[in-house]
Write a protein that holds these residues in place. Structure first.
Motif, PDB file in Angstrom:
ATOM      1  N   HIS A 143     -13.731   4.787  -1.973  1.00 29.63           N
ATOM      2  CA  HIS A 143     -12.863   4.885  -0.797  1.00 29.63           C
ATOM      3  C   HIS A 143     -13.396   5.922   0.182  1.00 29.63           C
ATOM      4  N   PRO A 144     -13.047   5.759   1.465  1.00 31.15           N
ATOM      5  CA  PRO A 144     -13.476   6.749   2.461  1.00 31.15           C
ATOM      6  C   PRO A 144     -12.677   8.046   2.336  1.00 31.15           C
ATOM      7  N   PRO A 145     -13.178   9.130   2.931  1.00 34.13           N
ATOM      8  CA  PRO A 145     -12.399  10.381   2.949  1.00 34.13           C
ATOM      9  C   PRO A 145     -11.027  10.129   3.555  1.00 34.13           C
ATOM     10  N   GLY A 146     -10.049  10.834   3.047  1.00 34.70           N
ATOM     11  CA  GLY A 146      -8.676  10.625   3.536  1.00 34.70           C
ATOM     12  C   GLY A 146      -7.828   9.860   2.554  1.00 34.70           C
ATOM     13  N   LEU A 147      -8.473   9.086   1.670  1.00 36.50           N
ATOM     14  CA  LEU A 147      -7.746   8.413   0.599  1.00 36.50           C
ATOM     15  C   LEU A 147      -8.075   9.132  -0.703  1.00 36.50           C
ATOM     16  N   SER A 148      -7.067   9.343  -1.533  1.00 36.42           N
ATOM     17  CA  SER A 148      -7.317  10.068  -2.779  1.00 36.42           C
ATOM     18  C   SER A 148      -6.549   9.454  -3.935  1.00 36.42           C
ATOM     19  N   ALA A 149      -7.116   9.607  -5.120  1.00 39.06           N
ATOM     20  CA  ALA A 149      -6.449   9.141  -6.335  1.00 39.06           C
ATOM     21  C   ALA A 149      -5.122   9.881  -6.515  1.00 39.06           C
ATOM     22  N   ALA A 150      -5.110  11.173  -6.186  1.00 36.09           N
ATOM     23  CA  ALA A 150      -3.894  11.979  -6.372  1.00 36.09           C
ATOM     24  C   ALA A 150      -2.739  11.439  -5.526  1.00 36.09           C
ATOM     25  N   HIS A 151      -3.038  11.079  -4.275  1.00 38.79           N
ATOM     26  CA  HIS A 151      -1.958  10.579  -3.411  1.00 38.79           C
ATOM     27  C   HIS A 151      -1.469   9.217  -3.878  1.00 38.79           C
ATOM     28  N   ARG A 152      -2.392   8.372  -4.295  1.00 40.24           N
ATOM     29  CA  ARG A 152      -1.982   7.051  -4.781  1.00 40.24           C
ATOM     30  C   ARG A 152      -1.087   7.188  -6.017  1.00 40.24           C
ATOM     31  N   GLN A 153      -1.467   8.074  -6.913  1.00 38.16           N
ATOM     32  CA  GLN A 153      -0.667   8.283  -8.121  1.00 38.16           C
ATOM     33  C   GLN A 153       0.699   8.882  -7.783  1.00 38.16           C
ATOM     34  N   GLY A 197       0.776  -1.231   0.000  1.00 36.74           N
ATOM     35  CA  GLY A 197       0.000   0.000   0.000  1.00 36.74           C
ATOM     36  C   GLY A 197       0.807   1.282   0.000  1.00 36.74           C
ATOM     37  N   GLU A 198       0.144   2.326   0.500  1.00 35.92           N
ATOM     38  CA  GLU A 198       0.701   3.677   0.453  1.00 35.92           C
ATOM     39  C   GLU A 198       1.597   3.919   1.665  1.00 35.92           C
ATOM     40  N   ARG A 199       2.825   4.325   1.382  1.00 31.29           N
ATOM     41  CA  ARG A 199       3.782   4.675   2.433  1.00 31.29           C
ATOM     42  C   ARG A 199       4.467   5.985   2.050  1.00 31.29           C
ATOM     43  N   GLU A 200       5.249   6.508   2.964  1.00 31.58           N
ATOM     44  CA  GLU A 200       6.039   7.707   2.661  1.00 31.58           C
ATOM     45  C   GLU A 200       7.166   7.342   1.702  1.00 31.58           C
ATOM     46  N   ARG A 201       7.609   8.329   0.929  1.00 33.12           N
ATOM     47  CA  ARG A 201       8.705   8.086  -0.013  1.00 33.12           C
ATOM     48  C   ARG A 201       9.945   7.541   0.706  1.00 33.12           C
ATOM     49  N   HIS A 209     -10.664  10.873 -10.276  1.00 31.27           N
ATOM     50  CA  HIS A 209     -10.661  11.273  -8.861  1.00 31.27           C
ATOM     51  C   HIS A 209     -12.042  11.132  -8.224  1.00 31.27           C
ATOM     52  N   ASP A 210     -13.099  11.491  -8.964  1.00 30.63           N
ATOM     53  CA  ASP A 210     -14.453  11.375  -8.414  1.00 30.63           C
ATOM     54  C   ASP A 210     -14.849   9.913  -8.227  1.00 30.63           C
ATOM     55  N   HIS A 211     -14.509   9.089  -9.219  1.00 32.39           N
ATOM     56  CA  HIS A 211     -14.810   7.662  -9.111  1.00 32.39           C
ATOM     57  C   HIS A 211     -14.053   7.056  -7.919  1.00 32.39           C
ATOM     58  N   TYR A 212     -12.781   7.433  -7.768  1.00 33.80           N
ATOM     59  CA  TYR A 212     -11.972   6.946  -6.652  1.00 33.80           C
ATOM     60  C   TYR A 212     -12.647   7.278  -5.319  1.00 33.80           C
TER      61      TYR A 212
END
Length: 353
Positions: free
Chosen positions: A179-189, A145-149, A172-175
């Motif tokens: 997903h719940p608030p706090g997760l975003s397509a932008a951060h995953r990308q 999953g998502e971690r810091e660089r 982004h809207d579909h994402y």
């Protein structure tokens, strides 16, 4: 509306140029038909055979924790699912899976788990470096999953080579609807771009037939794949889990999933493309159909037998039989029946730029 022949000309152009406009992608997906699909699969098979022959690479999947801090609406191990029977493998158990896998012929280990805070950066780095020193000729893939660089950098320096992080949907809207608030397509990308910059061989992917998905969403996914240029793309049909908000949603189909596999093979000719467990779950011949659509990777399960059914991302997941690593011989026989064979190799992507 485009006629069938016009769809075939789009497929030809995709094979030739590895590029289509958003409108063309949308049309090719929305107007697909059995004749178009068969033509696509023929082209996709020829392209994968040109680059990889008839070899199928195997990855040993080690599902080492089903604890997760996230609450994704489609996932059976989401933190709100109080009925999930949680577990964590110890370092010794993980190393034992690798030992068994190496003996069976695996040269890539995939450590997959929920976003579990117990596995701190230091603990993960320690496990990775032990695997690296114990099996120096193997590739180590992470899917955590998502971690810091900085975390990704630490894992890379400890010996991890590859990282799988499905973007799930580019839009982004579909994402936000999945997903719940706090997760975003932008951060995953952003995570995916960080991983590439660090030097990982990167895998991404998306669900096919997820709730609210449109052909335009899938078109955007294909454009994102072209831009990211990953070494691996993992896609599978959305399958509902009974203890999630999407329990009553309709599942994705084998038909659309294998069609998207064929399109990805033409878009990224050298990509590593798994025929996933989810495909085998929704259809007895799903995995074979994936291979015949251009896939060239399968990921049997190396996890201890007693925890396999606990890592339940969706209902009816294959945990035994040919999904079990011990049944490699059966899996190889099934693949040989359609003209392909398992190979013992790390199976690095030719798509390394």
């Amino acid at each position: 509306m485009m006629a069938g022949t016009d769809l075939k000309s789009l497929i030809d152009r995709l094979e030739e140029t590895q590029s289509l406009t958003r409108e063309e992608w949308t049309e090719l997906i929305r107007r697909r038909n059995p004749e178009t699909a068969e033509y696509l699969f023929e082209r996709a098979r020829e392209v994968r055979i040109r680059h990889y022959g008839r070899d199928i690479f195997i990855r040993g999947l080690i599902e080492f924790t089903n604890y997760c801090r996230n609450d994704c609406y489609y996932c059976g191990i989401r933190k709100s699912n109080g009925k999930a029977e949680r577990y964590r493998l110890t370092k010794d158990q993980i190393l034992s899976c690798c030992e068994q896998g190496y003996r069976l012929g695996f040269r890539t280990f995939v450590l997959q788990g929920g976003e579990d805070g117990w596995f701190t950066d230091e603990r993960m780095a320690d496990i990775i470096s032990e695997i690296r020193s114990g099996w120096p000729d193997c590739a180590i893939t992470l899917s955590i999953g998502e971690r810091e660089r900085e975390s990704y950098q630490m894992f890379f320096e400890a010996g991890a080579n590859r990282y799988l992080l499905r973007h799930e949907t580019f839009d982004h809207d579909h994402y936000a609807r999945l997903h719940p608030p706090g997760l975003s397509a932008a951060h995953r990308q952003k995570c995916l771009r960080d991983l590439k910059e660090i030097g990982y061989q990167v895998g991404t992917g998306f669900m096919v037939g997820s709730p609210y998905q449109t052909p335009e969403n899938l078109a955007d996914d294909m454009i994102f794949l072209k831009e990211l240029n990953p070494q691996m793309v993992g896609i599978g049909p959305f399958i509902p889990h009974h203890d999630t908000p999407f329990a009553d949603r309709e599942a994705g189909t084998v038909e659309l999933t294998v069609y998207m596999l064929g399109l990805i093979r033409l878009l990224l000719p050298k990509v590593l493309l798994p025929s996933t467990t989810a495909l085998g779950t929704i259809s007895p011949d799903g995995r074979e159909r994936g291979v015949l659509a251009g896939a060239n990777v399968v990921m049997p399960n190396l996890s201890p037998t007693q925890v396999r059914e606990k890592y339940l991302l969706y209902d009816n997941k294959l945990c035994t039989g040919d999904e079990a690593a011990e049944s490699l011989k059966n899996l190889d026989a099934r693949l040989k029946a359609i003209g392909y064979h398992i190979t013992v190799a790390r199976g690095d992507s030719l798509n390394i730029s």
